[in-house]
Structure formats: C-alpha cells, structure tokens
Design a protein around this motif. Sequence first.
Motif, mmCIF file in Angstrom:
data_model
loop_
_atom_site.group_PDB
_atom_site.id
_atom_site.type_symbol
_atom_site.label_atom_id
_atom_site.label_comp_id
_atom_site.label_asym_id
_atom_site.label_seq_id
_atom_site.Cartn_x
_atom_site.Cartn_y
_atom_site.Cartn_z
ATOM 1 N N GLY A 43 0.805 -1.200 0.000
ATOM 2 C CA GLY A 43 0.000 0.000 0.000
ATOM 3 C C GLY A 43 0.843 1.257 0.000
ATOM 4 O O GLY A 43 0.313 2.367 -0.061
ATOM 5 N N ALA A 44 2.167 1.088 0.071
ATOM 6 C CA ALA A 44 3.096 2.206 -0.021
ATOM 7 C C ALA A 44 3.295 2.573 -1.491
ATOM 8 O O ALA A 44 2.650 2.020 -2.386
ATOM 9 N N PHE A 45 4.233 3.475 -1.761
ATOM 10 C CA PHE A 45 4.429 3.995 -3.105
ATOM 11 C C PHE A 45 5.872 3.842 -3.569
ATOM 12 O O PHE A 45 6.803 3.725 -2.771
ATOM 13 N N ALA A 46 6.022 3.872 -4.892
ATOM 14 C CA ALA A 46 7.333 3.936 -5.518
ATOM 15 C C ALA A 46 7.284 5.027 -6.583
ATOM 16 O O ALA A 46 6.212 5.361 -7.098
ATOM 17 N N LEU A 47 8.439 5.580 -6.887
ATOM 18 C CA LEU A 47 8.564 6.591 -7.939
ATOM 19 C C LEU A 47 9.500 6.009 -8.982
ATOM 20 O O LEU A 47 10.684 5.841 -8.722
ATOM 21 N N GLN A 107 8.959 4.192 -1.167
ATOM 22 C CA GLN A 107 8.593 4.747 0.125
ATOM 23 C C GLN A 107 9.251 3.938 1.233
ATOM 24 O O GLN A 107 9.108 2.721 1.296
ATOM 25 N N GLU A 108 9.960 4.617 2.124
ATOM 26 C CA GLU A 108 10.716 3.934 3.169
ATOM 27 C C GLU A 108 9.904 3.671 4.428
ATOM 28 O O GLU A 108 10.291 2.885 5.274
ATOM 29 N N GLY A 109 8.790 4.339 4.571
ATOM 30 C CA GLY A 109 7.926 4.108 5.718
ATOM 31 C C GLY A 109 6.538 3.727 5.256
ATOM 32 O O GLY A 109 6.133 4.045 4.140
ATOM 33 N N THR A 110 5.795 3.022 6.086
ATOM 34 C CA THR A 110 4.452 2.573 5.686
ATOM 35 C C THR A 110 3.385 3.068 6.661
ATOM 36 O O THR A 110 2.381 2.406 6.885
ATOM 37 N N GLU A 111 3.621 4.236 7.238
ATOM 38 C CA GLU A 111 2.623 4.789 8.149
ATOM 39 C C GLU A 111 1.383 5.259 7.393
ATOM 40 O O GLU A 111 0.263 5.189 7.911
ATOM 41 N N VAL A 112 1.580 5.752 6.167
ATOM 42 C CA VAL A 112 0.467 6.244 5.346
ATOM 43 C C VAL A 112 0.431 5.423 4.065
ATOM 44 O O VAL A 112 1.360 5.479 3.257
ATOM 45 N N SER A 135 14.791 25.638 -15.259
ATOM 46 C CA SER A 135 15.935 25.019 -15.929
ATOM 47 C C SER A 135 16.572 23.896 -15.108
ATOM 48 O O SER A 135 17.485 23.222 -15.591
ATOM 49 N N ALA A 136 16.101 23.670 -13.889
ATOM 50 C CA ALA A 136 16.642 22.598 -13.049
ATOM 51 C C ALA A 136 16.312 21.237 -13.652
ATOM 52 O O ALA A 136 15.190 21.013 -14.115
ATOM 53 N N THR A 137 17.261 20.326 -13.663
ATOM 54 C CA THR A 137 17.051 18.996 -14.251
ATOM 55 C C THR A 137 16.665 17.954 -13.213
ATOM 56 O O THR A 137 16.365 16.815 -13.565
ATOM 57 N N THR A 138 16.677 18.339 -11.940
ATOM 58 C CA THR A 138 16.189 17.443 -10.896
ATOM 59 C C THR A 138 15.295 18.217 -9.941
ATOM 60 O O THR A 138 15.362 19.445 -9.843
ATOM 61 N N GLY A 139 14.466 17.474 -9.249
ATOM 62 C CA GLY A 139 13.577 18.052 -8.263
ATOM 63 C C GLY A 139 13.180 16.986 -7.267
ATOM 64 O O GLY A 139 13.970 16.093 -6.963
ATOM 65 N N HIS A 140 11.953 17.053 -6.785
ATOM 66 C CA HIS A 140 11.462 16.006 -5.896
ATOM 67 C C HIS A 140 9.973 15.809 -6.149
ATOM 68 O O HIS A 140 9.321 16.606 -6.823
ATOM 69 N N LYS A 145 -2.830 13.113 3.922
ATOM 70 C CA LYS A 145 -1.656 12.903 4.769
ATOM 71 C C LYS A 145 -0.438 12.586 3.910
ATOM 72 O O LYS A 145 -0.517 11.742 3.008
ATOM 73 N N LEU A 146 0.688 13.237 4.201
ATOM 74 C CA LEU A 146 1.900 13.006 3.428
ATOM 75 C C LEU A 146 2.396 11.580 3.642
ATOM 76 O O LEU A 146 2.627 11.150 4.770
ATOM 77 N N ALA A 147 2.550 10.830 2.547
ATOM 78 C CA ALA A 147 3.072 9.466 2.623
ATOM 79 C C ALA A 147 4.581 9.436 2.437
ATOM 80 O O ALA A 147 5.285 8.723 3.154
ATOM 81 N N PHE A 148 5.093 10.207 1.453
ATOM 82 C CA PHE A 148 6.536 10.181 1.205
ATOM 83 C C PHE A 148 6.948 11.357 0.343
ATOM 84 O O PHE A 148 6.142 11.925 -0.395
ATOM 85 N N ASP A 149 8.233 11.709 0.456
ATOM 86 C CA ASP A 149 8.852 12.754 -0.352
ATOM 87 C C ASP A 149 10.027 12.100 -1.068
ATOM 88 O O ASP A 149 11.013 11.725 -0.437
ATOM 89 N N PHE A 150 9.899 11.917 -2.385
ATOM 90 C CA PHE A 150 10.925 11.249 -3.171
ATOM 91 C C PHE A 150 11.987 12.253 -3.622
ATOM 92 O O PHE A 150 11.669 13.208 -4.333
ATOM 93 N N PRO A 151 13.254 12.068 -3.247
ATOM 94 C CA PRO A 151 14.306 13.000 -3.655
ATOM 95 C C PRO A 151 14.874 12.645 -5.023
ATOM 96 O O PRO A 151 14.618 11.560 -5.561
ATOM 97 N N ASN A 152 15.660 13.551 -5.577
ATOM 98 C CA ASN A 152 16.455 13.292 -6.785
ATOM 99 C C ASN A 152 15.623 12.742 -7.940
ATOM 100 O O ASN A 152 15.916 11.685 -8.499
#
Length: 271
Positions: free
Chosen positions: A167-171, A185-190, A210-215, A223-230
């Motif tokens: 039930g977690a997420f992947a990017l 997603q490293e946690g499964t609280e949400v 012009s940025a080539t990376t973000g999040h 409820k926030l489940a995860f913040d994917f970096p890079n």
Amino acid sequence: MRSTSALALMMATLAVGALSACGDDDKKDNTPDSGTNTDAGTSTGNGQCPASAIICEDFEDGETGWKQPDEDHHATIAVDSTRPRSGKASVHVKTDPGYNEDTGSGDQQAIAHLRRDIPAFGTKLYTRAYVYLDRASPEGVMGTYFILFSPKDNDFGGIELQGMHSGAFALDDWSGIKGTGWNHQEGTEVTVSPNKWTCIEWGVERANSSATTGHALVWVDGKLAFDFPNVGIRPFTNFGVGYGFVHPKGDSESETWIDDLAVAPERIGCE
C-alpha cells in the motif's frame, strides 16, 4: 522504463543508454539543491478544482479530450458507469491474468492509461484523483497510477507514481537524468488500502524552470506518505492516468476505477 508504445520504449532505451487535503507537517527536506519547497504544496483544503487547473475531469463526458493507448498491453481502459465515485461515470481499467515477464515472450505487460497533452512542465505540478483498487498489487510488483512523459526525441523520458503491495508507493524515474532512478517509500505509516475510494495526490516540484532534478511528494487522504528525492525533470508535455503492471509475474489480473481527477500548478487537496 514504462509503457507508452513499442517505439517509445525503444527510444527510451536508446536515450538512457546515451545518457551514461490538507496537512504536510511531516514533510522532509531531502533535496535542498534540487528544488525542494518547504511548504510542500500547501493545500487550500477544499479539494475543488482551482482556476489554474490544467485538467478538471469528472468523466461525465466520457473520453472526450483523452487519447486511448496506442497499443494493447493486455488491459482495457474505458469510461463507464460500473463504479463512479460521483456522478455517473469513472475510468475503469481491467488488466488480464497470466502475464509474466520472466517466462513469456513478446509483450508481457498488463497496463493501460488514458493520455492527454499538457503545457510543458514548469516548476510545480500536482495531481489529485480518487482511486478504487479491487486488490493490492501483487507481491514484488508495482502498479502504475500516473505518468508524466516527454516524447521529444531530444528530451525523451518520464516519471511515474506506482503503488506497492504494502500500500506504499514507488517513484519510477526513466528520465535518463544522471543520479536518478527508481525509488520507494521507506515508511508505511500512510498507505492505500483496496476496496474503498482513496484520495491520492502527487506533486512534482523543482527550484526553477531550468533545473534537471527536483522532488516528488505523495499524499493519501490528505496525509503526506513520502517525499521522493532526486527526481529527474524534463519538459513533460503528456499526462497519463490509469493503472496496470509493467513487470507482472503471472498474477496480473486486477480491476481499478479512477474518478474526480484534477491537475494544476497548485496543490488541489481532497474534498
């Protein structure tokens, strides 16, 4: 690498090879050099389509304005009345059983998305939709909800939000930008549970145009489940909504409904 068409998949392989709602207090500032926004796309909270919306869709007019998949990947997608969240219609995706990328030959995907052209991605874009899954994705397999895609030969690539068995997420990131790739997603609280309507939000942000990376961020029922970096960013000009499995292992049958979709440069929130 994710499904668009056989041509797109071939182009993506070449491109990669050539490139060596309503509360977000728990947001993590993971990518200060990649466009992390400390307000995490604060929502107005009412869940209504803002005036800035690029897409505001309840699917009451069927598939008007949407493109069907250009190839059959062992799934059907249609707007019908089998399970609307509101009104009389919703997107309905059925994936076929028995497809296994490890043992079959040819196309072993089971996935379908409706697609729509959008203005080139700037610095922020948010998606909100209500999703009803008849089951969790199979163990070890991710189901793809949304896709942002750039079809340009000189800027080919994409990213997509996936759901995991837990039930977690992947990017999944096939933008081809150095230092990016699949992340989970490293946690499964949400998490998302099947057999009920769930409000899923997906936000993609970068510091400047012009940025080539973000999040990328994902929320469940506000409820926030995860913040994917890079996360690799390109001038995405195509949006896909649907469901299915790019790497199925045989247990590929599913049924999914999606309704009350909104895409905007500001966070929409849940109703």
